[in-house]
Motif scaffolding. Structure first.
Motif, PDB file in Angstrom:
ATOM      1  N   MET A 107       0.947  -1.218   0.075  1.00  0.00           N
ATOM      2  CA  MET A 107      -0.134  -0.168  -0.244  1.00  0.00           C
ATOM      3  C   MET A 107       0.809   1.291   0.063  1.00  0.00           C
ATOM      4  SD  MET A 107      -2.665   1.463   2.938  1.00  0.00           S
ATOM      5  CE  MET A 107      -1.428   1.702   3.896  1.00  0.00           C
ATOM      6  N   TYR A 108       1.800   1.357   0.811  1.00  0.00           N
ATOM      7  CA  TYR A 108       2.999   2.418   0.999  1.00  0.00           C
ATOM      8  C   TYR A 108       3.533   2.493  -0.715  1.00  0.00           C
ATOM      9  CZ  TYR A 108       1.902   3.674   5.536  1.00  0.00           C
ATOM     10  OH  TYR A 108       1.360   4.082   6.771  1.00  0.00           O
ATOM     11  N   GLN A 109       3.757   1.385  -1.025  1.00  0.00           N
ATOM     12  CA  GLN A 109       4.352   1.559  -2.517  1.00  0.00           C
ATOM     13  C   GLN A 109       3.322   2.291  -3.429  1.00  0.00           C
ATOM     14  OE1 GLN A 109       7.433   0.822  -3.351  1.00  0.00           O
ATOM     15  NE2 GLN A 109       7.271   1.495  -5.290  1.00  0.00           N
ATOM     16  N   ALA A 110       2.113   1.896  -3.274  1.00  0.00           N
ATOM     17  CA  ALA A 110       1.098   2.773  -4.153  1.00  0.00           C
ATOM     18  C   ALA A 110       1.051   4.048  -4.092  1.00  0.00           C
ATOM     19  CB  ALA A 110      -0.440   1.880  -3.965  1.00  0.00           C
ATOM     20  N   LYS A 111       1.227   4.391  -2.625  1.00  0.00           N
ATOM     21  CA  LYS A 111       1.056   5.857  -2.134  1.00  0.00           C
ATOM     22  C   LYS A 111       2.087   6.785  -2.812  1.00  0.00           C
ATOM     23  CE  LYS A 111      -0.763   6.859   2.176  1.00  0.00           C
ATOM     24  NZ  LYS A 111      -0.784   6.866   3.467  1.00  0.00           N
ATOM     25  N   ALA A 112       3.439   5.976  -2.647  1.00  0.00           N
ATOM     26  CA  ALA A 112       4.538   6.437  -3.111  1.00  0.00           C
ATOM     27  C   ALA A 112       4.593   6.922  -4.571  1.00  0.00           C
ATOM     28  CB  ALA A 112       5.959   5.557  -2.811  1.00  0.00           C
ATOM     29  N   ALA A 113       3.604   6.110  -5.277  1.00  0.00           N
ATOM     30  CA  ALA A 113       3.569   6.197  -6.966  1.00  0.00           C
ATOM     31  C   ALA A 113       2.558   6.970  -7.200  1.00  0.00           C
ATOM     32  CB  ALA A 113       3.340   4.924  -7.454  1.00  0.00           C
ATOM     33  N   GLY A 114       2.052   7.850  -6.295  1.00  0.00           N
ATOM     34  CA  GLY A 114       1.102   8.877  -6.470  1.00  0.00           C
ATOM     35  C   GLY A 114      -0.243   8.577  -6.030  1.00  0.00           C
ATOM     36  N   ARG A 115      -0.705   7.828  -5.345  1.00  0.00           N
ATOM     37  CA  ARG A 115      -1.953   7.338  -4.851  1.00  0.00           C
ATOM     38  C   ARG A 115      -3.036   7.105  -5.894  1.00  0.00           C
ATOM     39  NH1 ARG A 115      -2.572  11.216   0.588  1.00  0.00           N
ATOM     40  NH2 ARG A 115      -0.186  10.662   1.311  1.00  0.00           N
ATOM     41  N   ASN A 116      -4.203   6.944  -5.600  1.00  0.00           N
ATOM     42  CA  ASN A 116      -5.209   6.625  -6.596  1.00  0.00           C
ATOM     43  C   ASN A 116      -4.777   5.358  -7.238  1.00  0.00           C
ATOM     44  OD1 ASN A 116      -7.444   8.025  -6.321  1.00  0.00           O
ATOM     45  ND2 ASN A 116      -6.736   9.777  -7.302  1.00  0.00           N
ATOM     46  N   GLY A 117      -4.129   4.352  -6.633  1.00  0.00           N
ATOM     47  CA  GLY A 117      -3.683   3.068  -7.416  1.00  0.00           C
ATOM     48  C   GLY A 117      -3.540   2.026  -6.578  1.00  0.00           C
ATOM     49  N   HIS A 119      -0.936  -1.495  -5.669  1.00  0.00           N
ATOM     50  CA  HIS A 119       0.382  -2.280  -5.666  1.00  0.00           C
ATOM     51  C   HIS A 119       0.330  -3.605  -5.230  1.00  0.00           C
ATOM     52  CE1 HIS A 119       4.645  -1.452  -7.319  1.00  0.00           C
ATOM     53  NE2 HIS A 119       4.836  -2.569  -6.330  1.00  0.00           N
ATOM     54  N   CYS A 120       0.725  -4.597  -6.028  1.00  0.00           N
ATOM     55  CA  CYS A 120       0.735  -6.035  -5.732  1.00  0.00           C
ATOM     56  C   CYS A 120       2.337  -5.982  -4.735  1.00  0.00           C
ATOM     57  CB  CYS A 120       0.918  -7.001  -6.435  1.00  0.00           C
ATOM     58  SG  CYS A 120      -0.871  -6.917  -7.523  1.00  0.00           S
ATOM     59  N   PHE A 121       2.287  -6.898  -3.768  1.00  0.00           N
ATOM     60  CA  PHE A 121       3.344  -7.173  -2.918  1.00  0.00           C
ATOM     61  C   PHE A 121       4.443  -8.037  -3.642  1.00  0.00           C
ATOM     62  CE2 PHE A 121       5.775  -9.884  -0.082  1.00  0.00           C
ATOM     63  CZ  PHE A 121       6.414  -8.965   0.698  1.00  0.00           C
ATOM     64  N   THR A 122       5.615  -7.765  -3.665  1.00  0.00           N
ATOM     65  CA  THR A 122       6.707  -8.728  -3.967  1.00  0.00           C
ATOM     66  C   THR A 122       7.702  -8.807  -3.041  1.00  0.00           C
ATOM     67  OG1 THR A 122       7.808  -6.725  -5.087  1.00  0.00           O
ATOM     68  CG2 THR A 122       6.201  -7.993  -6.323  1.00  0.00           C
ATOM     69  N   ARG A 123       8.528  -9.702  -3.078  1.00  0.00           N
ATOM     70  CA  ARG A 123       9.646  -9.993  -2.134  1.00  0.00           C
ATOM     71  C   ARG A 123      10.701  -8.596  -2.230  1.00  0.00           C
ATOM     72  NH1 ARG A 123       7.703 -12.649   1.810  1.00  0.00           N
ATOM     73  NH2 ARG A 123       6.867 -14.139   0.971  1.00  0.00           N
ATOM     74  N   GLU A 124      10.713  -8.012  -3.518  1.00  0.00           N
ATOM     75  CA  GLU A 124      11.707  -7.072  -3.801  1.00  0.00           C
ATOM     76  C   GLU A 124      10.971  -5.645  -3.084  1.00  0.00           C
ATOM     77  OE1 GLU A 124      12.542  -3.784  -7.530  1.00  0.00           O
ATOM     78  OE2 GLU A 124      11.801  -6.004  -8.012  1.00  0.00           O
ATOM     79  N   LEU A 125       9.805  -5.637  -2.760  1.00  0.00           N
ATOM     80  CA  LEU A 125       9.368  -4.625  -1.923  1.00  0.00           C
ATOM     81  C   LEU A 125      10.008  -4.626  -0.521  1.00  0.00           C
ATOM     82  CD1 LEU A 125       5.566  -4.060  -2.668  1.00  0.00           C
ATOM     83  CD2 LEU A 125       7.531  -2.658  -3.414  1.00  0.00           C
ATOM     84  N   THR A 126       9.887  -5.852   0.074  1.00  0.00           N
ATOM     85  CA  THR A 126      10.432  -6.084   1.552  1.00  0.00           C
ATOM     86  C   THR A 126      11.966  -5.513   1.614  1.00  0.00           C
ATOM     87  OG1 THR A 126       8.851  -7.584   1.934  1.00  0.00           O
ATOM     88  CG2 THR A 126      10.868  -7.595   3.233  1.00  0.00           C
ATOM     89  N   GLN A 127      12.733  -6.072   0.517  1.00  0.00           N
ATOM     90  CA  GLN A 127      14.287  -5.764   0.344  1.00  0.00           C
ATOM     91  C   GLN A 127      14.421  -4.361   0.002  1.00  0.00           C
ATOM     92  OE1 GLN A 127      15.178  -8.247  -2.915  1.00  0.00           O
ATOM     93  NE2 GLN A 127      15.059 -10.209  -1.720  1.00  0.00           N
ATOM     94  N   ARG A 128      13.526  -3.792  -0.658  1.00  0.00           N
ATOM     95  CA  ARG A 128      13.776  -2.094  -0.789  1.00  0.00           C
ATOM     96  C   ARG A 128      13.589  -1.374   0.431  1.00  0.00           C
ATOM     97  NH1 ARG A 128       9.821  -0.309  -5.474  1.00  0.00           N
ATOM     98  NH2 ARG A 128      10.752  -2.066  -6.444  1.00  0.00           N
TER      99      ARG A 128
END
Length: 199
Positions: A107-117, A119-128
């Motif tokens: 969800m925070y990745q979706a917010k960082a991308a500009g909201r109104n969107g 994002h599907c979780f990936t292991r890469e997100l945890t590492q990032r």
């Protein structure tokens, strides 16, 4: 997991949440097993994957669309900007705590991308996220330890060969990570507000 964002007064926010919940429930009726409000406008829904494999993103788009129209409250119209994080059991986590944490990360990745969107979780997100936190912590320490240095690079006129100015470059040499490229630490400094004490 989703979070409609509205920074208005509390009474507006309460009415906004009630209307948002009604819209979400209408979309998820007959699809989701649950729709629960966690806290402060955060909702969670459990959807049986066997029946809806491959349709989670379609549902996310529909949820965003249903929240797009303004919410009429008294004489005002309030707008929300939902951010949705999607994770799937068991590949994205086998406990409720892990699933919630991973949905939150998405969800925070979706917010960082500009909201109104969404994002599907990936292991890469945890590492990032771990790398971001590591950099932020190290950068906070770097400010107090004088690990940041200014390098002055002369600018030379290509025609005359004469010195025409100086470029100031910020450099960070960490004791264990070595030289950290500005492209990695400057965005972290800007996101966290550390750019202010850096100067």
């Amino acid at each position: 997991m989703g979070e409609p964002t509205n920074d208005g007064p509390y009474s507006f926010w309460t009415a906004d949440v009630e209307q948002a919940a009604a819209r979400l429930a209408a979309i998820l009726h007959g699809v989701a097993l649950t729709l629960s409000a966690l806290y402060l406008g955060r909702y969670i829904s459990k959807i049986p994957l066997a029946a809806l494999a491959g349709l989670l993103c379609v549902i996310a788009v529909r949820l965003i669309e249903v929240l797009r129209p303004a919410f009429p409250i008294n004489e005002y119209e309030l707008h929300v900007s939902p951010s949705i994080g999607i994770c799937v059991y068991p590949q994205d986590g086998d406990t409720a705590e892990t699933l919630l944490m991973n949905a939150d990360t998405a969800m925070y990745q979706a917010k960082a991308a500009g909201r109104n969107g969404y994002h599907c979780f990936t292991r890469e997100l945890t590492q990032r996220a771990a790398r971001h936190y590591q950099l932020e912590t190290a950068l906070r320490n770097a400010i107090g330890r004088d690990e940041l240095r200014l390098n002055y690079q002369p600018l030379v006129d290509g025609n005359s060969g004469r010195l025409c100015g100086m470029e100031v470059l910020l450099r960070w040499h960490h004791p264990t990570m070595g030289t950290v490229p500005p492209g990695q630490f400057i965005p972290v400094a800007e996101e966290t507000g550390l750019i202010v004490p850096i100067g």
